[in-house]
Design an enzyme around this catalytic site. Structure first.
Site, short mmCIF file in Angstrom:
data_model
loop_
_atom_site.label_atom_id
_atom_site.label_comp_id
_atom_site.label_asym_id
_atom_site.label_seq_id
_atom_site.Cartn_x
_atom_site.Cartn_y
_atom_site.Cartn_z
N ASN A 47 0.83 -1.21 0.00
CA ASN A 47 0.00 0.00 0.00
C ASN A 47 0.86 1.26 0.00
O ASN A 47 0.54 2.25 -0.66
CB ASN A 47 -0.95 0.00 1.21
N GLY B 105 -7.04 8.62 -1.35
CA GLY B 105 -7.87 8.71 -0.15
C GLY B 105 -8.32 7.32 0.21
O GLY B 105 -7.68 6.33 -0.15
N CYS C 296 -7.58 3.00 3.43
CA CYS C 296 -6.40 2.13 3.50
C CYS C 296 -5.08 2.83 3.22
O CYS C 296 -4.20 2.86 4.08
CB CYS C 296 -6.59 0.98 2.54
C1 UGA Z 1 -6.00 -0.18 -1.69
C2 UGA Z 1 -5.06 -1.16 -2.40
O1 UGA Z 1 -5.05 -0.88 -3.80
C3 UGA Z 1 -5.53 -2.61 -2.19
O2 UGA Z 1 -4.60 -3.51 -2.79
C4 UGA Z 1 -5.62 -2.87 -0.70
O3 UGA Z 1 -6.09 -4.19 -0.42
C5 UGA Z 1 -6.58 -1.89 -0.07
O4 UGA Z 1 -6.09 -0.54 -0.31
C6 UGA Z 1 -6.62 -2.17 1.41
O5 UGA Z 1 -5.60 -2.02 2.08
O6 UGA Z 1 -7.65 -2.67 1.90
P1 UGA Z 1 -8.38 0.90 -2.29
O7 UGA Z 1 -8.17 1.77 -1.10
O8 UGA Z 1 -9.69 0.21 -2.46
O9 UGA Z 1 -7.27 -0.29 -2.30
O10 UGA Z 1 -8.17 1.79 -3.55
P2 UGA Z 1 -7.12 2.03 -4.74
O11 UGA Z 1 -7.79 1.62 -5.98
O12 UGA Z 1 -5.77 1.52 -4.45
O13 UGA Z 1 -7.11 3.64 -4.72
C7 UGA Z 1 -6.67 4.34 -3.57
C8 UGA Z 1 -6.71 5.83 -3.83
O14 UGA Z 1 -5.67 6.22 -4.74
C9 UGA Z 1 -8.00 6.34 -4.45
O15 UGA Z 1 -8.34 7.56 -3.83
C10 UGA Z 1 -7.66 6.56 -5.91
O16 UGA Z 1 -8.45 7.57 -6.50
C11 UGA Z 1 -6.22 6.98 -5.81
N1 UGA Z 1 -5.40 6.67 -7.02
C12 UGA Z 1 -5.25 5.38 -7.41
C13 UGA Z 1 -4.81 7.69 -7.74
O17 UGA Z 1 -4.94 8.88 -7.38
N2 UGA Z 1 -4.05 7.38 -8.82
C14 UGA Z 1 -3.87 6.10 -9.23
O18 UGA Z 1 -3.17 5.89 -10.24
C15 UGA Z 1 -4.48 5.08 -8.50
#
Ligand code: UGA
Length: 459
Positions: free
Chosen positions: A213, A262, A265
């Site tokens: 993460n 955000g 996690c």
């Molecule tokens: C994250 C991890 O990706 C999962 O592998 C993990 O299991 C999970 O946390 C957890 O610990 O339970 P998640 O929080 O659902 O999953 O979301 P992500 O898809 O990773 O996105 C996190 C944030 O980063 C979001 O706000 C998203 O908008 C932002 N983001 C993501 C970006 O700004 N740019 C990107 O390229 C990717």
């Protein structure tokens, strides 16, 4: 309850939150029965009626069917689960606590009950996210007399919005512990066919979760810092990260510049790793920088809106599109929208806001004078500027010609780089994104139809 054959045909899941429900859905779809233990009476009763407290594609229908078919039973009685199963997953929440380290009180409560009620041979699987070293301490607490319960760490890597799919097509399964037989049993229960499995010790498994993460957060913040530089040198961050991501050593995921990360996690886990490092003698300078970049990203976005409105927000109407921390979920924990709204209000702006499904969760966190609308055009009506905060597909499909007609001024600030600058400009908008050259309105064509996604390319 329907009991599939085999030692671990029926398993216990303690904690009916996001991870517990997604895990339960995965387990029932792979042919097991689940006793879901939820301590909160209101949540438990809702779950028993098939009402899901979370919005997650697929999970509600799978669990409702499992309840009807009795392959899922919801109970408040951990003792019952411990009588009926020989494998219990701990999936209770570990929210941020003091010193940025997670609050482990819910885990501690379950462990103390396990000490009293568990039967010999029960494998305890720790799925809640806990700092490295926690599993080992729990294993010590669950060592006899009269018997020893093996503790296996099995961190969760699913993403909100695609939880079930992620579980069936996981990039890896991580199993940590020191009891090979117990670890093999857990691997059999949680691993979808074809998924690579890493077997390691407990602390390493726990650190894989935090490391993963935190590394994702680093990538996102780096992409955002690069986007700021792209702005200064007149480059476009979208092809830049596309070009970088095609290098297999870098990879395409987690490089989307915008409003930053955000959710419940990434921010929490990065802070926890920094905090845990501080308790030893490791200073995670890179992660501290990633957090700073992430916080600044939200303030810079507000600044951008102010600039686009001629330097004055006071009395100007801004339509905020998107409240959830990302599309596909109603989760607003640590959502950029909350900071953006606070900042805009602080500068005297008047706000309307829309989200396809997070309004219910966001409403209690927002001041009452933010007008929440169920319809995006209602949200945009009379606005001096629109701000895209979450890249919901609904916004890509919006009729932007109609949007321009209902707005007072056709100014669009895209905090997620999700629209095509040229196309939106052709529809008469002044368009500003993150790390992309500004697009000026080129005409006010009345062309109907949807704007194509800027991310049609695989980034
Ligand atoms: C994250 C991890 O990706 C999962 O592998 C993990 O299991 C999970 O946390 C957890 O610990 O339970 P998640 O929080 O659902 O999953 O979301 P992500 O898809 O990773 O996105 C996190 C944030 O980063 C979001 O706000 C998203 O908008 C932002 N983001 C993501 C970006 O700004 N740019 C990107 O390229 C990717």
């Amino acid at each position: 309850m329907r009991r599939p054959p085999g030692q671990d045909g029926c398993v216990g899941v303690v904690g009916g939150g996001y991870v517990g429900l997604a895990l339960a859905a995965y387990l029932v779809t792979s042919g097991r029965s689940v006793l879901l233990v939820e301590a909160d009476a209101e949540r438990r009763h809702a779950l028993s009626r098939g009402e899901m407290p979370i919005y997650e594609a697929g999970v509600d229908s799978v669990l409702s069917r499992a309840l009807r078919e009795a392959s899922l039973v919801v109970t408040g009685d951990l003792g019952l689960a411990l009588d009926a199963t020989r494998m219990v997953f701990i999936t209770v929440g570990t929210p941020p606590g003091a010193d940025d380290l997670p609050d482990l009180s819910a885990v501690a409560l379950v462990v103390s009950e396990l000490r009293t009620h568990a039967k010999p041979g029960t494998v305890v699987v720790l799925k809640s996210t806990v700092p490295p070293g926690t599993g080992r301490r729990i294993a010590e607490q669950l060592q006899g007399p009269p018997f020893r319960l093996p503790v296996v760490s099995c961190p969760e890597f699913l993403r909100e919005g695609s939880a079930l799919r992620d579980m069936h097509t996981a990039a890896r399964q991580v199993i940590g512990g020191d009891d090979r037989e117990a670890m093999a049993r857990v691997a059999t229960v949680v691993t979808a066919p074809g998924t690579p499995v890493i077997m390691t010790d407990t602390a390493s498994a726990e650190l894989i979760k935090y490391g993963s993460n935190s590394f994702l957060a680093l990538k996102i913040s780096f992409a955002n810092e690069l986007a700021r530089f792209a702005d200064e040198v007149g480059a476009d961050i979208v092809p830049v990260v596309q070009g970088m991501g095609l290098d297999p050593r870098i990879g395409p995921e987690g490089l989307r510049a915008g409003l930053g990360f955000g959710g419940c996690c990434l921010p929490k886990d990065v802070r926890a790793l920094v905090g845990a490092g501080g308790r030893h003698s490791t200073a995670f300078g890179t992660l501290e920088a990633a957090l700073q970049v992430n916080a600044a990203q939200r303030a810079l976005f507000t600044e951008e809106i102010r600039r686009e409105l001629g330097g004055r927000l006071n009395g100007r109407r801004v339509a905020v599109l998107g409240l959830a921390f990302k599309p596909g979920t109603d989760d607003v924990r640590e959502a950029p929208s909350l900071d953006v709204i606070r900042n805009l209000l602080g500068h005297g702006a008047e706000l309307t806001a829309h989200d396809p499904c997070a309004i219910g969760k966001a409403a209690p966190l927002l001041p009452p004078h933010v007008r929440l609308t169920a319809d995006p055009y209602d949200c945009l009506s009379g606005a001096d500027a629109a701000a895209i905060v979450t890249e919901w597909p609904e916004y890509l499909r919006l009729d932007w010609d109609r949007a321009r007609q209902v707005m007072r001024h056709p100014v669009l600030v895209d905090g997620r780089n999700c629209l095509d600058p040229g196309e939106i400009a052709r529809r008469g908008f002044r368009y500003r994104a993150v790390g992309r050259p500004p697009a000026q309105a080129v005409c006010s064509a009345d062309r109907p139809g949807a704007i194509t996604a800027a991310r049609a390319a695989p980034v």
